[in-house]
Design a protein around this motif. Sequence first.
Motif, PDB file in Angstrom:
ATOM      1  N   ASP A 129      47.935  36.639  31.392  1.00 34.01           N
ATOM      2  CA  ASP A 129      48.267  36.201  32.781  1.00 34.01           C
ATOM      3  C   ASP A 129      46.838  35.716  33.412  1.00 34.01           C
ATOM      4  O   ASP A 129      47.030  34.811  34.406  1.00 34.01           O
ATOM      5  CB  ASP A 129      48.597  37.595  33.507  1.00 34.01           C
ATOM      6  N   LEU A 130      45.649  36.123  33.083  1.00 26.69           N
ATOM      7  CA  LEU A 130      44.369  35.599  33.589  1.00 26.69           C
ATOM      8  C   LEU A 130      44.198  34.059  33.243  1.00 26.69           C
ATOM      9  O   LEU A 130      43.824  33.349  34.228  1.00 26.69           O
ATOM     10  CB  LEU A 130      43.357  36.632  32.946  1.00 26.69           C
ATOM     11  N   ILE A 131      44.504  33.854  31.884  1.00 29.17           N
ATOM     12  CA  ILE A 131      44.243  32.455  31.539  1.00 29.17           C
ATOM     13  C   ILE A 131      45.172  31.570  32.341  1.00 29.17           C
ATOM     14  O   ILE A 131      44.854  30.447  32.638  1.00 29.17           O
ATOM     15  CB  ILE A 131      44.471  32.257  29.858  1.00 29.17           C
ATOM     16  N   THR A 132      46.453  32.110  32.545  1.00 24.93           N
ATOM     17  CA  THR A 132      47.335  31.170  33.178  1.00 24.93           C
ATOM     18  C   THR A 132      47.431  31.006  34.631  1.00 24.93           C
ATOM     19  O   THR A 132      48.042  30.391  35.403  1.00 24.93           O
ATOM     20  CB  THR A 132      48.997  31.462  32.695  1.00 24.93           C
ATOM     21  N   GLY A 133      46.377  31.847  35.122  1.00 28.64           N
ATOM     22  CA  GLY A 133      46.049  32.089  36.740  1.00 28.64           C
ATOM     23  C   GLY A 133      47.099  33.042  37.356  1.00 28.64           C
ATOM     24  O   GLY A 133      47.303  32.876  38.737  1.00 28.64           O
ATOM     25  N   GLN A 134      48.013  33.942  36.683  1.00 33.26           N
ATOM     26  CA  GLN A 134      48.765  34.710  37.284  1.00 33.26           C
ATOM     27  C   GLN A 134      48.195  35.987  38.028  1.00 33.26           C
ATOM     28  O   GLN A 134      48.530  36.358  38.978  1.00 33.26           O
ATOM     29  CB  GLN A 134      50.086  35.417  36.346  1.00 33.26           C
ATOM     30  N   PHE A 135      47.069  36.173  37.711  1.00 30.88           N
ATOM     31  CA  PHE A 135      46.254  36.927  38.695  1.00 30.88           C
ATOM     32  C   PHE A 135      44.699  36.496  38.486  1.00 30.88           C
ATOM     33  O   PHE A 135      44.323  35.692  37.579  1.00 30.88           O
ATOM     34  CB  PHE A 135      46.226  38.161  38.249  1.00 30.88           C
ATOM     35  N   THR A 136      43.766  36.517  39.581  1.00 30.82           N
ATOM     36  CA  THR A 136      42.289  36.015  39.520  1.00 30.82           C
ATOM     37  C   THR A 136      41.326  36.912  39.240  1.00 30.82           C
ATOM     38  O   THR A 136      41.687  37.895  38.841  1.00 30.82           O
ATOM     39  CB  THR A 136      42.327  35.533  40.857  1.00 30.82           C
ATOM     40  N   ILE A 137      40.232  36.260  39.123  1.00 31.40           N
ATOM     41  CA  ILE A 137      38.881  37.063  38.704  1.00 31.40           C
ATOM     42  C   ILE A 137      38.651  38.377  39.632  1.00 31.40           C
ATOM     43  O   ILE A 137      37.920  39.108  39.284  1.00 31.40           O
ATOM     44  CB  ILE A 137      37.921  36.148  38.447  1.00 31.40           C
ATOM     45  N   ASP A 138      39.337  38.221  40.804  1.00 28.00           N
ATOM     46  CA  ASP A 138      39.123  39.235  41.714  1.00 28.00           C
ATOM     47  C   ASP A 138      39.711  40.561  41.137  1.00 28.00           C
ATOM     48  O   ASP A 138      39.194  41.758  41.621  1.00 28.00           O
ATOM     49  CB  ASP A 138      39.629  38.872  43.237  1.00 28.00           C
ATOM     50  N   ALA A 139      40.460  40.468  40.112  1.00 28.19           N
ATOM     51  CA  ALA A 139      41.421  41.641  39.707  1.00 28.19           C
ATOM     52  C   ALA A 139      40.505  42.421  38.428  1.00 28.19           C
ATOM     53  O   ALA A 139      40.776  43.376  38.060  1.00 28.19           O
ATOM     54  CB  ALA A 139      42.479  41.203  38.997  1.00 28.19           C
ATOM     55  N   LEU A 140      39.266  41.622  38.070  1.00 33.10           N
ATOM     56  CA  LEU A 140      38.588  42.154  37.118  1.00 33.10           C
ATOM     57  C   LEU A 140      37.577  43.304  37.466  1.00 33.10           C
ATOM     58  O   LEU A 140      37.324  43.392  38.785  1.00 33.10           O
ATOM     59  CB  LEU A 140      37.916  40.851  36.551  1.00 33.10           C
ATOM     60  N   SER A 141      37.458  44.053  36.755  1.00 34.69           N
ATOM     61  CA  SER A 141      36.501  45.253  37.156  1.00 34.69           C
ATOM     62  C   SER A 141      35.382  45.347  36.074  1.00 34.69           C
ATOM     63  O   SER A 141      35.491  44.932  34.855  1.00 34.69           O
ATOM     64  CB  SER A 141      37.179  46.489  37.164  1.00 34.69           C
ATOM     65  N   GLY A 142      33.919  45.582  36.596  1.00 33.00           N
ATOM     66  CA  GLY A 142      32.710  45.744  35.820  1.00 33.00           C
ATOM     67  C   GLY A 142      32.594  47.165  35.639  1.00 33.00           C
ATOM     68  O   GLY A 142      33.294  47.995  35.883  1.00 33.00           O
ATOM     69  N   PRO A 143      31.274  47.633  35.397  1.00 31.17           N
ATOM     70  CA  PRO A 143      30.764  49.047  35.412  1.00 31.17           C
ATOM     71  C   PRO A 143      31.137  49.674  36.449  1.00 31.17           C
ATOM     72  O   PRO A 143      31.456  50.929  36.277  1.00 31.17           O
ATOM     73  CB  PRO A 143      29.359  48.743  34.983  1.00 31.17           C
ATOM     74  N   VAL A 144      31.031  49.210  37.614  1.00 32.45           N
ATOM     75  CA  VAL A 144      31.197  50.075  38.859  1.00 32.45           C
ATOM     76  C   VAL A 144      32.782  50.372  39.086  1.00 32.45           C
ATOM     77  O   VAL A 144      33.047  51.497  39.342  1.00 32.45           O
ATOM     78  CB  VAL A 144      30.662  49.124  40.200  1.00 32.45           C
ATOM     79  N   GLY A 145      33.648  49.471  38.693  1.00 30.10           N
ATOM     80  CA  GLY A 145      35.076  49.544  38.908  1.00 30.10           C
ATOM     81  C   GLY A 145      35.277  50.717  37.688  1.00 30.10           C
ATOM     82  O   GLY A 145      36.140  51.668  38.004  1.00 30.10           O
ATOM     83  N   ILE A 146      34.760  50.428  36.448  1.00 30.13           N
ATOM     84  CA  ILE A 146      35.096  51.394  35.371  1.00 30.13           C
ATOM     85  C   ILE A 146      34.594  53.000  35.927  1.00 30.13           C
ATOM     86  O   ILE A 146      35.257  54.117  35.700  1.00 30.13           O
ATOM     87  CB  ILE A 146      34.441  51.101  34.176  1.00 30.13           C
ATOM     88  N   TYR A 147      33.348  52.964  36.362  1.00 23.60           N
ATOM     89  CA  TYR A 147      32.906  54.229  36.874  1.00 23.60           C
ATOM     90  C   TYR A 147      33.992  54.846  37.825  1.00 23.60           C
ATOM     91  O   TYR A 147      34.175  56.201  38.065  1.00 23.60           O
ATOM     92  CB  TYR A 147      31.586  53.952  37.411  1.00 23.60           C
ATOM     93  N   LYS A 148      34.400  53.886  38.894  1.00 20.47           N
ATOM     94  CA  LYS A 148      35.368  54.677  39.891  1.00 20.47           C
ATOM     95  C   LYS A 148      36.565  55.180  39.404  1.00 20.47           C
ATOM     96  O   LYS A 148      37.289  56.245  39.741  1.00 20.47           O
ATOM     97  CB  LYS A 148      35.213  53.467  40.939  1.00 20.47           C
ATOM     98  N   VAL A 149      37.004  54.663  38.372  1.00 19.42           N
ATOM     99  CA  VAL A 149      38.275  54.829  37.746  1.00 19.42           C
ATOM    100  C   VAL A 149      38.205  56.112  36.834  1.00 19.42           C
ATOM    101  O   VAL A 149      39.048  56.964  37.012  1.00 19.42           O
ATOM    102  CB  VAL A 149      38.861  53.726  36.971  1.00 19.42           C
ATOM    103  N   THR A 150      36.968  56.292  36.136  1.00 20.35           N
ATOM    104  CA  THR A 150      36.602  57.431  35.301  1.00 20.35           C
ATOM    105  C   THR A 150      36.630  58.531  36.438  1.00 20.35           C
ATOM    106  O   THR A 150      36.953  59.572  36.048  1.00 20.35           O
ATOM    107  CB  THR A 150      35.078  57.072  34.673  1.00 20.35           C
TER     108      THR A 150
END
Length: 419
Positions: A314-335
């Motif tokens: 979906d990311l490659i075909t553009g069905q959702f954008t890079i804004d939906a990706l998470s890095g270490p901060v996002g992983i920390y918050k979900v954790t």
Amino acid sequence: MQTVIAFIVVFGSLVFFHELGHFIFAKRAGILVREFAIGMGPKIFGMMKGETLYTLRLLPIGGYVRMAGEDTDSVELQPGFRVGLILNRDNVAEKIYLNQNVQNPNVLFLEVERADLEKGLWIEGYDEDDQFTRINVSRTATLVENGTETMIAPYDRQFNSKTVGQRTMAIFAGPLFNFILAFFLFAILGIMQGVPTYEPIIYGVDEKGPAAAAGLQAGDYVKEIDGQPVERWQDLSSTVQDKPGEPISIIVERDGQNIELKMTPDTLEESGKEYGQIGVYYQSPVEKNPLKALVFGVTQTYDYTVLILGLLGDLITGQFTIDALSGPVGIYKVTETVAKDGVYNLMNWAAVLSINLGIMNLLPLPALDGGRLLFFGIEALRGKPVDRQKEGMVHFVGIVLLMILMVVVTWNDIQRFFF
């Protein structure tokens, strides 16, 4: 504090198993592993054991296994270079001092004329009496420079001396061990919690939904829907979702009797797509069986792999954008959120992250394991390796781009969670 500990445990486990895969298969191939690092950046802790330095580093953004021959760790002794040698009883050099004044009567000083520390393992030069001599060098000799000792790497112990197959396994083993870790975590969850049977038993009913109005009750066992047998909960769920606003017939077993109920699913809309809902709750019964727990580990690993690959598509075909990706901060918050729901949910989250890490590393992108595997594939087809400098430049550009991407997703995480 609980979140910090949970994040360290989860992150550390994923990175440790990933690097452990590289480490084990590198050692099996006879490659000299110089360092096994968890984290990046400045060293917090280091311990030398055998020929490998084990380190813990400050930045929680990965780790690495540094193998001899992968980088410019080789030392060339140029003519005129002055070295000090410590010899063993067989007059073989065990220690080589570089550019240092060593106060030791047992040191033999040489002005180097020629040297080969990779294949021939010898040093030729003039001693203090201006006598030309040749000294053999031990395969385990160490170089000492500014107080730091580094073991030499004979060519047959360097990464690039190994076959394409051996190098491929040393690199592929990292992502592979992430999938193995996920399997074990899911299997342990299956043993401790039980394996879901997915029997179509109604757990609860929303009093305001179509199911309650039709007379559906908690404990009902769904046998059929619109004349089709229902074997798993997913059979009921998918049929209801596919029929928003359409009348359906459900046959349930209650107190040993079959009862037919008719209802029309409510129509809900999400992301521009309509789906049906009848207002029931589900909690799968579980079965504790070690053999089925192992099967559960395999199926869960497979299902999440397919799911993540689908999201990647979906990311490659553009069905959702890079804004939906998470890095270490996002992983920390979900954790942080997951850790509040107990250790089982944390284990499930760690397993999903491990699969994600394995897949991401297998992408054929420069600087990732998949990028290196791509170059090995090209080498296998050509019958000779790609020019090392050109390959190194490609990986360098890849690292720069990955760092830029990391900055972007981290900034997105900060804006998402703190602003």
